[in-house]
Write a protein that holds these residues in place. Structure first.
Motif, PDB file in Angstrom:
ATOM      1  N   VAL A  11       0.924  -1.107  -0.033  1.00 38.79           N
ATOM      2  CA  VAL A  11       0.010  -0.146   0.014  1.00 38.79           C
ATOM      3  C   VAL A  11       0.827   1.346   0.027  1.00 38.79           C
ATOM      4  O   VAL A  11       0.547   2.368  -0.700  1.00 38.79           O
ATOM      5  CB  VAL A  11      -1.060  -0.031   1.264  1.00 38.79           C
ATOM      6  N   THR A  12       1.957   1.264   0.866  1.00 35.84           N
ATOM      7  CA  THR A  12       3.008   2.192   0.915  1.00 35.84           C
ATOM      8  C   THR A  12       3.722   2.559  -0.798  1.00 35.84           C
ATOM      9  O   THR A  12       3.581   3.789  -0.973  1.00 35.84           O
ATOM     10  CB  THR A  12       3.877   2.166   1.790  1.00 35.84           C
ATOM     11  N   TYR A  13       3.640   1.622  -1.212  1.00 35.52           N
ATOM     12  CA  TYR A  13       4.373   1.573  -2.636  1.00 35.52           C
ATOM     13  C   TYR A  13       3.492   2.196  -3.505  1.00 35.52           C
ATOM     14  O   TYR A  13       3.907   3.061  -4.256  1.00 35.52           O
ATOM     15  CB  TYR A  13       4.968   0.257  -3.222  1.00 35.52           C
ATOM     16  N   LEU A  14       2.361   1.430  -3.401  1.00 36.79           N
ATOM     17  CA  LEU A  14       1.090   2.325  -4.443  1.00 36.79           C
ATOM     18  C   LEU A  14       1.162   3.686  -4.236  1.00 36.79           C
ATOM     19  O   LEU A  14       0.924   4.575  -5.138  1.00 36.79           O
ATOM     20  CB  LEU A  14      -0.029   1.396  -4.196  1.00 36.79           C
ATOM     21  N   ALA A  15       0.951   4.039  -3.076  1.00 34.01           N
ATOM     22  CA  ALA A  15       0.663   5.441  -2.666  1.00 34.01           C
ATOM     23  C   ALA A  15       1.620   6.536  -3.360  1.00 34.01           C
ATOM     24  O   ALA A  15       1.345   7.492  -3.653  1.00 34.01           O
ATOM     25  CB  ALA A  15       0.372   5.635  -0.973  1.00 34.01           C
ATOM     26  N   LEU A  16       2.931   5.996  -3.421  1.00 37.50           N
ATOM     27  CA  LEU A  16       4.079   6.877  -3.419  1.00 37.50           C
ATOM     28  C   LEU A  16       4.355   6.707  -5.032  1.00 37.50           C
ATOM     29  O   LEU A  16       5.002   7.447  -5.759  1.00 37.50           O
ATOM     30  CB  LEU A  16       5.274   6.737  -2.727  1.00 37.50           C
ATOM     31  N   ALA A  17       3.773   5.477  -5.796  1.00 43.33           N
ATOM     32  CA  ALA A  17       3.952   5.384  -6.989  1.00 43.33           C
ATOM     33  C   ALA A  17       3.540   6.452  -8.085  1.00 43.33           C
ATOM     34  O   ALA A  17       2.329   7.159  -7.691  1.00 43.33           O
ATOM     35  CB  ALA A  17       3.519   3.949  -7.665  1.00 43.33           C
ATOM     36  N   PRO A  18       4.057   6.761  -9.190  1.00 43.97           N
ATOM     37  CA  PRO A  18       3.337   7.689 -10.376  1.00 43.97           C
ATOM     38  C   PRO A  18       1.891   7.104 -10.814  1.00 43.97           C
ATOM     39  O   PRO A  18       1.978   5.758 -10.706  1.00 43.97           O
ATOM     40  CB  PRO A  18       4.269   7.663 -11.530  1.00 43.97           C
ATOM     41  N   LYS A  19       1.120   7.898 -10.822  1.00 48.40           N
ATOM     42  CA  LYS A  19      -0.365   7.471 -11.151  1.00 48.40           C
ATOM     43  C   LYS A  19      -0.668   7.728 -12.654  1.00 48.40           C
ATOM     44  O   LYS A  19      -0.337   8.702 -13.219  1.00 48.40           O
ATOM     45  CB  LYS A  19      -1.118   8.225 -10.177  1.00 48.40           C
ATOM     46  N   SER A  20      -1.369   6.916 -13.150  1.00 46.43           N
ATOM     47  CA  SER A  20      -1.963   6.882 -14.344  1.00 46.43           C
ATOM     48  C   SER A  20      -3.232   5.836 -14.620  1.00 46.43           C
ATOM     49  O   SER A  20      -3.012   4.606 -14.334  1.00 46.43           O
ATOM     50  CB  SER A  20      -0.883   6.529 -15.708  1.00 46.43           C
ATOM     51  N   ASN A  21      -4.027   6.285 -15.144  1.00 50.54           N
ATOM     52  CA  ASN A  21      -5.548   5.347 -15.440  1.00 50.54           C
ATOM     53  C   ASN A  21      -5.386   5.498 -17.049  1.00 50.54           C
ATOM     54  O   ASN A  21      -6.626   5.116 -17.390  1.00 50.54           O
ATOM     55  CB  ASN A  21      -6.661   5.940 -14.754  1.00 50.54           C
ATOM     56  N   ALA A  22      -4.313   5.833 -17.745  1.00 48.63           N
ATOM     57  CA  ALA A  22      -4.478   5.818 -19.017  1.00 48.63           C
ATOM     58  C   ALA A  22      -4.750   4.077 -19.656  1.00 48.63           C
ATOM     59  O   ALA A  22      -5.719   4.134 -20.460  1.00 48.63           O
ATOM     60  CB  ALA A  22      -3.037   6.438 -19.797  1.00 48.63           C
ATOM     61  N   GLY A  23      -4.123   3.429 -19.168  1.00 46.26           N
ATOM     62  CA  GLY A  23      -4.091   2.036 -19.639  1.00 46.26           C
ATOM     63  C   GLY A  23      -5.763   1.342 -19.349  1.00 46.26           C
ATOM     64  O   GLY A  23      -6.306   0.826 -20.234  1.00 46.26           O
TER      65      GLY A  23
END
Length: 443
Positions: free
Chosen positions: A334-346
């Protein structure tokens, strides 16, 4: 005739003085102005304030957590509008009991007395039972006040909801609970034997539930102690109240939504808080592992392709270690996901491509990219003109792979974030090559 489930109409009706009375009962407000909290419902310009001022009280559904005053407010509404108060619980009441309640209300109405029927846990009634209230609400036999801890939108029939106004009652704030504690001390005629920090801890233990707070205060008042208790001593004597959480109820959906949106909002602290709230409430870690993986696919996608692998590894780690050690892996994911760059393009590209697939029906692929394992298929032109991309310049032929006659779709629009920044460069390069080759064919 005697009334089934009859309850004294006046709020100050008491049991004999010799009978022991719980603190919560002794402190029950005698008028609406004494109710602590809920200004959004009880204030002068709030729904109940306006209804009482105009003398036009409608059927209601109180939606809120336990211990915030739903029963008390209903009882006081009956008192202040001169209605006979009848209380039933959906857990213990069947259809024959409801018929008796309605019959008693009809007799009462014939004698000039209205009835406020308070139904606790109204969401526990099935559709047929809920429907049984409708004719009696419509003809004025009863004024229905239901109470529920579950979302009425999901648990109550549309027909019933259309005839009742839903009022949301909030959990009591720490300020509200402090006022309630002070009222209890006046009733007990002594101060609670707690230090300042221990008193704050007591209010936290109640978790927004006024009834729970009064029960805790009643326990403390019975202790014989010489000096005020500090937080550690209080914790040793009292069991912390379990958090309100129903794995199949409204709290479940609210908390998983909070977790998902905290991850999407790149807030690792909030995300960890909601994750642990769910785990502390008894949520299945496997459900959380699946939802966390879904977040990686939907909200991060190709901006960080490693995110999905991190989630799957955390899931597998939990399966191997179990609780509680395996839950740490979920927290790290969860920590990794929160800090990861975000994109809903796919995600957006997939949905748009699915929409196009459903609207174009059965359009076949162009013949140039169909296989031709038989002579007949070769004679039909299958595979003719296909260019092997590895043999083309830049390993890119630029041919059309959409159905003949279909306008070329553009679905994937990568973001300028994370790894997708590189993918966007590649995509733009292929678009320019395709345009260049198309221009060459046109000339």
């Amino acid at each position: 005739m005697p009334d089934l489930f009859d309850t004294p109409t006046t709020p100050d009706a008491k049991a004999p003085d010799t009978a022991p009375r719980p603190l919560a009962d002794r402190l029950r407000p005698k008028k609406l102005a004494e109710v602590i909290g809920q200004p959004q419902v009880l204030g002068p310009d709030a729904p109940l304030g306006v209804m009482l001022e105009s003398g036009a009280l409608s059927s209601l559904v109180f939606w809120g957590p336990p211990g915030v005053g739903k029963t008390t407010i209903a009882r006081l509404l009956a008192f202040e509008t001169d209605l006979h108060f009848v209380q039933i619980s959906a857990i213990f009441t069947g259809v024959p009991d409801l018929r008796k309640v309605f019959e008693a209300a009809r007799h009462r109405r014939a004698n000039g007395q209205g009835t406020l029927l308070f139904v606790d846990e109204i969401h526990r009634f099935n559709k047929a039972q809920q429907d049984s209230f409708l004719p009696h609400m419509e003809d004025g036999t009863i004024l229905l006040v239901g109470a529920t801890t579950e979302n009425p939108s999901f648990e109550l029939n549309a027909a019933l909801l259309s005839r009742a106004q839903v009022l949301v009652l909030d959990r009591l704030s720490l300020t509200d609970l402090e006022h309630l504690a002070q009222r209890a001390e006046r009733e007990l005629d002594r101060q609670l034997p707690l230090t300042g920090p221990a008193r704050e801890q007591l209010l936290e233990m109640a978790d927004g539930d006024g009834r729970a707070l009064l029960n805790l205060i009643e326990q403390i008042a019975a202790w014989k102690i010489d000096a005020p208790l500090d937080p550690k001593s209080l914790q040793a004597r009292l069991q912390r109240r379990a958090a309100q959480y129903d794995k199949s109820g409204d709290a479940h959906y609210n908390l998983i939504s909070a977790l998902h949106k905290s991850v999407r909002g790149s807030d690792p602290d909030a995300a960890l808080y909601w994750l642990t709230r769910m785990l502390a409430g008894g949520e299945d870690p496997r459900y959380l592992a699946r939802r966390i993986t879904r977040m990686a696919v939907e909200d991060i996608g190709l901006a960080d392709p490693q995110a999905q692998r991190v989630c799957l590894d955390a899931w597998e780690t939990y399966e191997r270690l179990g609780s509680p050690e395996g839950e740490l892996a979920l927290g790290q994911a969860v920590t990794y996901l929160a800090l990861a760059p975000k994109s809903n393009a796919g995600y957006a590209a997939y949905k748009e491509a699915m929409r196009a697939a459903k609207t174009t029906g059965s359009e076949p692929p162009p013949k140039i990219i169909r296989n031709a394992p038989t002579q007949l298929m070769k004679d039909e032109g299958y595979g003719q003109g296909y260019e092997y991309d590895h043999d083309a310049e830049d390993a890119f032929s630029g041919q059309n792979y959409f159905p003949d006659g279909m306008k070329r779709g553009v679905y994937y629009l990568p973001k300028e974030r994370g790894f997708e920044r590189d993918l966007k460069k590649r995509l733009d390069w292929f678009v320019s090559l395709r345009a260049k080759k198309q221009k060459g064919q046109d000339t």
